[in-house]
Design a protein around this motif. Structure first.
Motif, mmCIF file in Angstrom:
data_model
loop_
_atom_site.group_PDB
_atom_site.id
_atom_site.type_symbol
_atom_site.label_atom_id
_atom_site.label_comp_id
_atom_site.label_asym_id
_atom_site.label_seq_id
_atom_site.Cartn_x
_atom_site.Cartn_y
_atom_site.Cartn_z
ATOM 1 N N GLN A 6 -10.378 -10.208 7.020
ATOM 2 C CA GLN A 6 -9.444 -9.713 8.035
ATOM 3 C C GLN A 6 -8.833 -8.377 7.607
ATOM 4 O OE1 GLN A 6 -6.542 -12.544 9.476
ATOM 5 N NE2 GLN A 6 -7.928 -14.263 9.152
ATOM 6 N N VAL A 7 -8.534 -8.249 6.323
ATOM 7 C CA VAL A 7 -7.978 -6.991 5.808
ATOM 8 C C VAL A 7 -9.000 -5.873 5.983
ATOM 9 C CG1 VAL A 7 -7.232 -5.770 3.724
ATOM 10 C CG2 VAL A 7 -6.402 -8.082 4.189
ATOM 11 N N ARG A 8 -10.245 -6.144 5.651
ATOM 12 C CA ARG A 8 -11.287 -5.114 5.806
ATOM 13 C C ARG A 8 -11.435 -4.703 7.264
ATOM 14 N NH1 ARG A 8 -13.862 -8.840 2.141
ATOM 15 N NH2 ARG A 8 -13.875 -7.974 0.007
ATOM 16 N N ASP A 9 -11.402 -5.692 8.159
ATOM 17 C CA ASP A 9 -11.505 -5.377 9.592
ATOM 18 C C ASP A 9 -10.327 -4.517 10.046
ATOM 19 O OD1 ASP A 9 -13.831 -6.814 9.773
ATOM 20 O OD2 ASP A 9 -12.892 -8.618 10.594
ATOM 21 N N ALA A 10 -9.132 -4.850 9.551
ATOM 22 C CA ALA A 10 -7.939 -4.109 9.959
ATOM 23 C C ALA A 10 -7.972 -2.669 9.465
ATOM 24 C CB ALA A 10 -6.685 -4.815 9.446
ATOM 25 N N LEU A 11 -8.618 -2.453 8.311
ATOM 26 C CA LEU A 11 -8.688 -1.109 7.735
ATOM 27 C C LEU A 11 -9.790 -0.263 8.359
ATOM 28 C CD1 LEU A 11 -8.137 -1.990 3.969
ATOM 29 C CD2 LEU A 11 -6.510 -0.871 5.492
ATOM 30 N N ALA A 12 -10.715 -0.910 9.067
ATOM 31 C CA ALA A 12 -11.817 -0.155 9.684
ATOM 32 C C ALA A 12 -11.260 0.757 10.777
ATOM 33 C CB ALA A 12 -12.839 -1.117 10.272
ATOM 34 N N HIS A 37 8.177 -1.644 -4.092
ATOM 35 C CA HIS A 37 9.576 -1.608 -3.683
ATOM 36 C C HIS A 37 9.756 -2.614 -2.556
ATOM 37 C CE1 HIS A 37 13.380 -0.120 -2.023
ATOM 38 N NE2 HIS A 37 13.566 0.500 -3.182
ATOM 39 N N ARG A 38 10.911 -3.247 -2.487
ATOM 40 C CA ARG A 38 11.112 -4.266 -1.454
ATOM 41 C C ARG A 38 10.977 -3.685 -0.049
ATOM 42 N NH1 ARG A 38 17.531 -5.952 -1.153
ATOM 43 N NH2 ARG A 38 18.330 -3.920 -0.479
ATOM 44 N N ASN A 39 11.345 -2.403 0.127
ATOM 45 C CA ASN A 39 11.180 -1.784 1.448
ATOM 46 C C ASN A 39 9.707 -1.702 1.853
ATOM 47 O OD1 ASN A 39 13.916 -1.485 1.776
ATOM 48 N ND2 ASN A 39 13.962 0.660 1.121
ATOM 49 N N SER A 40 8.846 -1.552 0.846
ATOM 50 C CA SER A 40 7.401 -1.537 1.134
ATOM 51 C C SER A 40 6.945 -2.892 1.669
ATOM 52 C CB SER A 40 6.616 -1.181 -0.131
ATOM 53 O OG SER A 40 6.927 0.112 -0.578
ATOM 54 N N LEU A 41 7.484 -3.961 1.090
ATOM 55 C CA LEU A 41 7.132 -5.301 1.573
ATOM 56 C C LEU A 41 7.705 -5.552 2.966
ATOM 57 C CD1 LEU A 41 7.326 -7.717 -1.486
ATOM 58 C CD2 LEU A 41 5.408 -6.389 -0.603
ATOM 59 N N HIS A 46 -7.075 -4.796 -2.378
ATOM 60 C CA HIS A 46 -6.538 -5.049 -3.722
ATOM 61 C C HIS A 46 -5.172 -5.723 -3.644
ATOM 62 C CE1 HIS A 46 -5.521 -4.498 -7.939
ATOM 63 N NE2 HIS A 46 -4.394 -3.899 -7.560
ATOM 64 N N LEU A 47 -4.295 -5.201 -2.789
ATOM 65 C CA LEU A 47 -2.959 -5.797 -2.669
ATOM 66 C C LEU A 47 -3.049 -7.211 -2.100
ATOM 67 C CD1 LEU A 47 0.087 -5.602 -2.883
ATOM 68 C CD2 LEU A 47 0.141 -4.498 -0.632
ATOM 69 N N ALA A 48 -3.952 -7.435 -1.147
ATOM 70 C CA ALA A 48 -4.099 -8.782 -0.577
ATOM 71 C C ALA A 48 -4.506 -9.787 -1.653
ATOM 72 C CB ALA A 48 -5.124 -8.759 0.548
ATOM 73 N N ARG A 49 -5.450 -9.395 -2.528
ATOM 74 C CA ARG A 49 -5.862 -10.282 -3.623
ATOM 75 C C ARG A 49 -4.677 -10.574 -4.549
ATOM 76 N NH1 ARG A 49 -10.887 -7.066 -4.157
ATOM 77 N NH2 ARG A 49 -12.643 -8.310 -3.372
ATOM 78 N N ALA A 68 6.616 -6.298 8.676
ATOM 79 C CA ALA A 68 6.891 -5.854 10.054
ATOM 80 C C ALA A 68 5.657 -5.292 10.734
ATOM 81 C CB ALA A 68 8.000 -4.801 10.042
ATOM 82 N N GLY A 69 4.549 -5.215 9.998
ATOM 83 C CA GLY A 69 3.332 -4.684 10.591
ATOM 84 C C GLY A 69 3.313 -3.170 10.678
ATOM 85 N N GLU A 70 4.198 -2.517 9.951
ATOM 86 C CA GLU A 70 4.273 -1.053 9.994
ATOM 87 C C GLU A 70 3.320 -0.407 8.992
ATOM 88 O OE1 GLU A 70 8.338 -0.161 9.291
ATOM 89 O OE2 GLU A 70 9.045 -1.041 11.179
ATOM 90 N N THR A 71 2.919 -1.178 7.971
ATOM 91 C CA THR A 71 2.024 -0.678 6.935
ATOM 92 C C THR A 71 0.879 -1.663 6.746
ATOM 93 O OG1 THR A 71 3.897 0.339 5.792
ATOM 94 C CG2 THR A 71 1.874 0.066 4.527
ATOM 95 N N LYS A 72 -0.328 -1.138 6.647
ATOM 96 C CA LYS A 72 -1.487 -2.005 6.442
ATOM 97 C C LYS A 72 -1.630 -2.373 4.968
ATOM 98 C CE LYS A 72 -4.255 -0.510 10.387
ATOM 99 N NZ LYS A 72 -5.561 0.029 10.849
ATOM 100 N N VAL A 73 -2.201 -3.538 4.752
ATOM 101 C CA VAL A 73 -2.442 -4.039 3.399
ATOM 102 C C VAL A 73 -3.869 -3.703 3.001
ATOM 103 C CG1 VAL A 73 -2.501 -6.103 1.949
ATOM 104 C CG2 VAL A 73 -0.835 -5.928 3.809
#
Length: 252
Positions: free
Chosen positions: A49-55, A13-17, A30-33, A22-27
């Protein structure tokens, strides 16, 4: 590509993007790829960077989640902070921190203890040999006189300020009441600087119901100019310590 087009191709949904941008939801990875495929743009280090952010952040070991500011501060190398009513968190004693946190929100005893512990752990970087944090703190004299807890607690806090002012990574300056009204009285704010010179500083503003994080160049530059102007009005470090000692004597 419009955000509507991108959302359709990403099955989002566009609101998800919007929340992701806005940095409110982490990626997730899979979505990054998928986004790199859709946007036809490959960034070699993005997935790491995505993996680091999810740690999980270090503070999760204390049972806390969603520590947005702490996450940012952990990555920073320098902090410039203006405070009006409280001593900066990085310079608070344990008892003072507990009293401030108790006054701001209702916590269970375990939650309060965890938040106080995290605040104390954050302070260790001021004296760390590896990856130290440099703090420039502008403290309004009102914060020194604002009674938090007992007089004994305030004396302890003020004594602590005179000690930490000697640390090489701390530049503590007081905005005396004698300067009268000043632009900083509109509200406290923090500027955070990061190791990569190409990474822009971040402006952090906390308010009653949340916080603002901004990398907008105009907002950040205006905050930097304001901070420098206020530093010019503040007392020099030695004079600031002398004022702190005088206020300490008044709590005797």
């Amino acid at each position: 590509m419009t955000i509507e087009d991108a959302a359709a191709r990403l099955d989002k949904h566009r609101n998800s993007l919007y929340r992701i941008e806005a940095g409110e939801t982490k990626v997730d990875v899979h979505l990054a790829r998928t986004m790199m495929d859709v946007y036809d743009h490959y960034a070699p280090d993005l997935l790491d960077q995505v993996r680091d952010a999810l740690a999980p952040g270090w503070w999760t070991t204390y049972g806390l989640r969603n520590m947005g500011y702490v996450d940012i501060e952990t990555e920073a190398v320098a902090v410039r902070e203006l405070t009006l009513l409280h001593v900066p968190g990085l310079l608070q004693t344990e008892d003072y921190a507990r009293a401030v946190l108790e006054s701001g929100q209702r916590w269970s005893k375990p939650e309060l203890a965890a938040h106080v512990k995290v605040r104390m752990v954050r302070q260790r970087r001021l004296i760390a040999e590896d990856d130290p944090l440099h703090l420039t703190a502008l403290v309004d004299e009102t914060a020194l006189r604002q009674r938090i807890g007992s007089s004994a607690l305030m004396r302890e806090q003020l004594e602590y300020l005179t000690m930490v002012a000697e640390i090489d990574t701390v530049d503590l300056r007081v905005l005396p009441q004698t300067i009268g009204a000043h632009a900083g009285q509109r509200g406290p704010f923090t500027l955070l600087y990061f190791p990569d010179p190409a990474e822009p500083p971040l402006l952090y503003v906390s308010y009653a119901t949340g916080a603002l994080h901004s990398e907008d160049p105009d907002q950040v530059n205006r905050a930097k100019v304001l901070f420098e102007n206020l530093r010019g009005l503040a007392l020099a470090p030695a004079e600031s310590v002398a004022l702190i000692e005088r206020v300490h004597a008044e709590f005797e």
